[in-house]
Design a protein around this motif. Sequence first.
Motif, PDB file in Angstrom:
ATOM      1  N   PHE A  93       0.972  -1.245  -0.050  1.00  0.00           N
ATOM      2  CA  PHE A  93      -0.020   0.154  -0.045  1.00  0.00           C
ATOM      3  C   PHE A  93       0.932   1.349   0.109  1.00  0.00           C
ATOM      4  O   PHE A  93       1.061   1.791   1.010  1.00  0.00           O
ATOM      5  N   THR A  94       1.461   1.571  -1.207  1.00  0.00           N
ATOM      6  CA  THR A  94       2.317   2.671  -1.395  1.00  0.00           C
ATOM      7  C   THR A  94       1.715   4.052  -1.974  1.00  0.00           C
ATOM      8  O   THR A  94       2.380   4.968  -2.009  1.00  0.00           O
ATOM      9  N   GLU A  95       0.439   3.938  -2.383  1.00  0.00           N
ATOM     10  CA  GLU A  95      -0.276   5.139  -3.139  1.00  0.00           C
ATOM     11  C   GLU A  95      -0.937   5.797  -2.153  1.00  0.00           C
ATOM     12  O   GLU A  95      -1.762   5.132  -1.249  1.00  0.00           O
ATOM     13  N   THR A  96      -0.727   7.307  -2.044  1.00  0.00           N
ATOM     14  CA  THR A  96      -1.570   8.149  -1.162  1.00  0.00           C
ATOM     15  C   THR A  96      -2.576   8.379  -1.752  1.00  0.00           C
ATOM     16  O   THR A  96      -2.516   9.298  -2.687  1.00  0.00           O
ATOM     17  N   LEU A  97      -3.630   7.815  -1.313  1.00  0.00           N
ATOM     18  CA  LEU A  97      -5.081   8.137  -2.045  1.00  0.00           C
ATOM     19  C   LEU A  97      -5.681   9.462  -1.390  1.00  0.00           C
ATOM     20  O   LEU A  97      -6.522  10.206  -1.898  1.00  0.00           O
ATOM     21  N   TYR A  98      -5.332   9.664   0.018  1.00  0.00           N
ATOM     22  CA  TYR A  98      -5.804  10.985   0.581  1.00  0.00           C
ATOM     23  C   TYR A  98      -4.896  11.414   1.718  1.00  0.00           C
ATOM     24  O   TYR A  98      -4.535  10.724   2.626  1.00  0.00           O
ATOM     25  N   LYS A  99      -4.435  12.441   1.631  1.00  0.00           N
ATOM     26  CA  LYS A  99      -3.472  13.087   2.621  1.00  0.00           C
ATOM     27  C   LYS A  99      -4.224  14.228   3.390  1.00  0.00           C
ATOM     28  O   LYS A  99      -4.409  15.315   2.428  1.00  0.00           O
ATOM     29  N   PRO A 100      -4.585  14.106   4.384  1.00  0.00           N
ATOM     30  CA  PRO A 100      -5.374  15.265   5.109  1.00  0.00           C
ATOM     31  C   PRO A 100      -4.655  16.570   4.970  1.00  0.00           C
ATOM     32  O   PRO A 100      -3.437  16.777   5.191  1.00  0.00           O
TER      33      PRO A 100
END
Length: 378
Positions: free
Chosen positions: A29-36
Amino acid sequence: MKRIFAILPLVAALLFGCRPTAEANLDDFTETLYKPRHASGFEILGRPDGKSTLIRITDPWQGAEGIGRSLLIDRDGDIETAATPELQRIEGDAQRIVCMSSSYIAMLSAIGRTDCVVGVSGIDFISDPHIAAARDKVGDVGYDSNIDYELLTALRPDLVLVYGIAASSGMETKLLELNIPYLYMGEYIEQSPLGKAEWLVALAEAVGCRDKGESAFRPIEERYEALKKRVAETVLDAPSAMLNTPYGDSWFMAPSGSCMARLIADAGGHYIYTANDTNSSLPIDLEQAAVLTSQADMWLNAQVATLADLERRFPKFADARCVRNGYVYNCDRRADPAGGNDFWESGVVRPDLVLRDLVKIFHPELVDEEFVYYRKIE
């Protein structure tokens, strides 16, 4: 021989159809789908291929430095892993949810998914109209050390939303034993008002509609930032504000870096107590509270119904300047007779409205709308 050859395809089908799935490899799980942009306690990750996602929670309770909790949402059906305190797993999107805090219900309401709620903690204290209308369908599992695990199990939840205060949730061990997945919600730790509200995106991911979560949060963020900017560009003075009322012989004061202190500052006010630089409320004695109250221009979150009630219950504070001038406010405009208060429910998700109320208190010339959560105590 014919029987043997007839059985072989069936055996092969069973072997290949029931082969064990791969063990979870969180390194995939290396893809950042949501970074607040405002919250610090979560992020949503994905894999290069597939729809499965990982909600990674950091420091899920006060003092939990370096501790992590994660929820794996296995939408592809190709990951098998044993549940641990650090890693929980659900198969596909959560459809049946038990909420251990009313603020989670407000988050689900913001994305139109209160239909997912099958259980709550303290139904009498919940303001959401959907829950009120579905009391016969929503189970009340209790709270603290009085959780009804038999009822909770009967509700067949896909996910239980929990929280910890100074340690992990007291429910964690039992939920692991019952094999009921859970997700830590750490919105209450966030110092940013927008950071608290942004946790609705994490919850939206768990129910499979992150896009709705982002769409719901975006206008809240825009309204908050616009009003904050207007106040900063317009206001010259910052009235000082005292908070709360006594609890026994002590008066608990929020940290100077707390969410409430941030709201006061963004509304063009000044939180009068700066000595608490921790991450939790601390008690001061009534003598010190009396001095602070006498110096404050405004008194917020005073837990009284009327000024007469204040004078009767707290006579040593009745002569404070803010009381004489009538600048005493409580956040109970949307409280109900049972003791619930929507300020602590939807107010978590709508910091833009809380900010607007506070601007109306500090600088009424900037706001025409009526109060939503606050009222002036008469």
